[in-house]
Design a protein around this motif. Structure first.
Motif, short mmCIF file in Angstrom:
data_model
loop_
_atom_site.label_atom_id
_atom_site.label_comp_id
_atom_site.label_asym_id
_atom_site.label_seq_id
_atom_site.Cartn_x
_atom_site.Cartn_y
_atom_site.Cartn_z
N LYS A 75 -27.09 57.66 57.12
CA LYS A 75 -26.73 59.00 57.60
C LYS A 75 -27.94 59.92 57.72
O LYS A 75 -27.99 60.79 58.59
CB LYS A 75 -25.70 59.61 56.63
N TYR A 76 -28.92 59.72 56.83
CA TYR A 76 -30.04 60.66 56.78
C TYR A 76 -31.31 60.15 57.47
O TYR A 76 -32.40 60.62 57.20
CB TYR A 76 -30.35 61.02 55.32
N LEU A 77 -31.13 59.21 58.38
CA LEU A 77 -32.29 58.77 59.15
C LEU A 77 -32.73 59.88 60.10
O LEU A 77 -31.89 60.63 60.62
CB LEU A 77 -31.93 57.54 59.99
N PRO A 78 -34.04 60.01 60.34
CA PRO A 78 -34.51 61.02 61.31
C PRO A 78 -33.85 60.79 62.67
O PRO A 78 -33.60 59.65 63.06
CB PRO A 78 -36.02 60.74 61.38
N ASN A 79 -33.56 61.87 63.39
CA ASN A 79 -32.81 61.71 64.65
C ASN A 79 -33.66 61.14 65.78
O ASN A 79 -33.18 60.95 66.89
CB ASN A 79 -32.16 63.04 65.08
N THR A 80 -34.94 60.87 65.50
CA THR A 80 -35.77 60.19 66.50
C THR A 80 -35.52 58.68 66.50
O THR A 80 -36.09 57.95 67.31
CB THR A 80 -37.27 60.44 66.22
N PHE A 81 -34.67 58.21 65.58
CA PHE A 81 -34.37 56.78 65.50
C PHE A 81 -32.89 56.52 65.76
O PHE A 81 -32.04 57.33 65.39
CB PHE A 81 -34.73 56.23 64.12
N THR A 82 -32.60 55.39 66.38
CA THR A 82 -31.22 54.99 66.65
C THR A 82 -30.92 53.65 65.97
O THR A 82 -31.70 52.71 66.11
CB THR A 82 -30.99 54.82 68.17
N ILE A 83 -29.81 53.59 65.24
CA ILE A 83 -29.38 52.32 64.64
C ILE A 83 -28.71 51.49 65.72
O ILE A 83 -27.72 51.92 66.33
CB ILE A 83 -28.41 52.58 63.46
N LEU A 84 -29.26 50.32 65.97
CA LEU A 84 -28.69 49.44 66.99
C LEU A 84 -27.54 48.61 66.43
O LEU A 84 -26.53 48.41 67.08
CB LEU A 84 -29.78 48.50 67.54
N ASP A 85 -27.72 48.12 65.19
CA ASP A 85 -26.70 47.24 64.62
C ASP A 85 -26.88 47.12 63.11
O ASP A 85 -28.00 47.29 62.59
CB ASP A 85 -26.81 45.84 65.25
N VAL A 86 -25.79 46.86 62.42
CA VAL A 86 -25.83 46.49 60.99
C VAL A 86 -25.13 45.14 60.91
O VAL A 86 -23.93 45.03 61.13
CB VAL A 86 -25.11 47.52 60.10
N ILE A 87 -25.92 44.11 60.64
CA ILE A 87 -25.42 42.72 60.68
C ILE A 87 -25.27 42.19 59.27
O ILE A 87 -26.24 42.17 58.50
CB ILE A 87 -26.41 41.83 61.48
N LYS A 88 -24.07 41.78 58.93
CA LYS A 88 -23.84 41.17 57.62
C LYS A 88 -24.33 39.73 57.65
O LYS A 88 -23.91 38.95 58.49
CB LYS A 88 -22.36 41.24 57.26
#
Length: 207
Positions: free
Chosen positions: A174-187
């Motif tokens: 949630k608190y990642l800088p907004n200059t970065f985008t999470i592409l995926d969270v892979i289990k």
């Protein structure tokens, strides 16, 4: 014995690993075990435990790597960079760590096992500015925010961050800088590992 154990772990995944690569992975574990007695490179003392917690924990991210040039930040004794380099001879891996004893070990592994696609470097990661990469890999390195802050200069235009985390903390994401985008969270499924593993892929919007 080690080779048979590693083979049986690999058979629980979709990874395709040839005989030579299998031998190299076992030799690497044997070197790590030997050097560990003097250099204290890992808290894991049992080579069979290393197969699960170090080798398989590294190899399972291989199918998700895109590109040819990668940097393993805070590589320690070469994890996950060395196992990944062994099974991906077509890719190049810079292994960066700030501790001299670890880098000496990495250079010895490169020399003894003749792994030509690893490049051990002693440097603080925020000072390593010589080139950019298709992928920036981190495992047990730092919080996501710190990792992105210290490594933001490392991906090339299409480069991706690959963060191997024990838990994908919603708070952290949630608190990642907004200059970065999470592409995926892979289990990830690591055979015989009784712990959660996730691969978080992230893009720097400014790169």
């Amino acid at each position: 014995m080690l080779k048979n154990n590693l083979q049986s772990l690999i058979e629980k995944t979709d990874l395709v690993i040839n005989e030579k690569q299998l031998d190299l992975l076992v030799c690497y574990v044997e070197m790590l075990n030997k050097w560990n007695k003097a250099y204290n490179l890992t808290s894991i003392r049992d080579p069979n435990e290393m197969l699960t917690k170090h080798i398989m924990d590294s190899l399972v991210i291989s199918p998700y790597l895109k590109g040819e040039s990668f940097i393993d930040v805070g590589t320690g004794p070469g994890l996950p960079g060395i196992p990944l380099a062994i099974i991906n001879p077509d890719k190049q891996f810079d292994l960066v760590d700030s501790l001299g004893k670890r880098v000496r070990f990495l250079k010895q592994v490169k020399f003894e096992l003749k792994i030509d696609n690893i490049h051990p470097v002693q440097s603080r990661i925020e000072e390593y500015t010589v080139k950019q990469f298709d992928g920036v890999i981190s495992r047990a390195f730092a919080s996501l925010a710190d990792m992105l802050n210290w490594c933001h200069h490392l991906p090339n235009q299409n480069g991706i961050f690959y963060a191997l985390k024990s838990m994908a903390s919603q708070e952290e994401l949630k608190y990642l800088p907004n200059t970065f985008t999470i592409l995926d969270v892979i289990k990830l499924n690591v055979p015989n590992l009784n712990a959660e593993r996730n691969l978080i892929t992230i893009k720097n919007n400014n790169s």
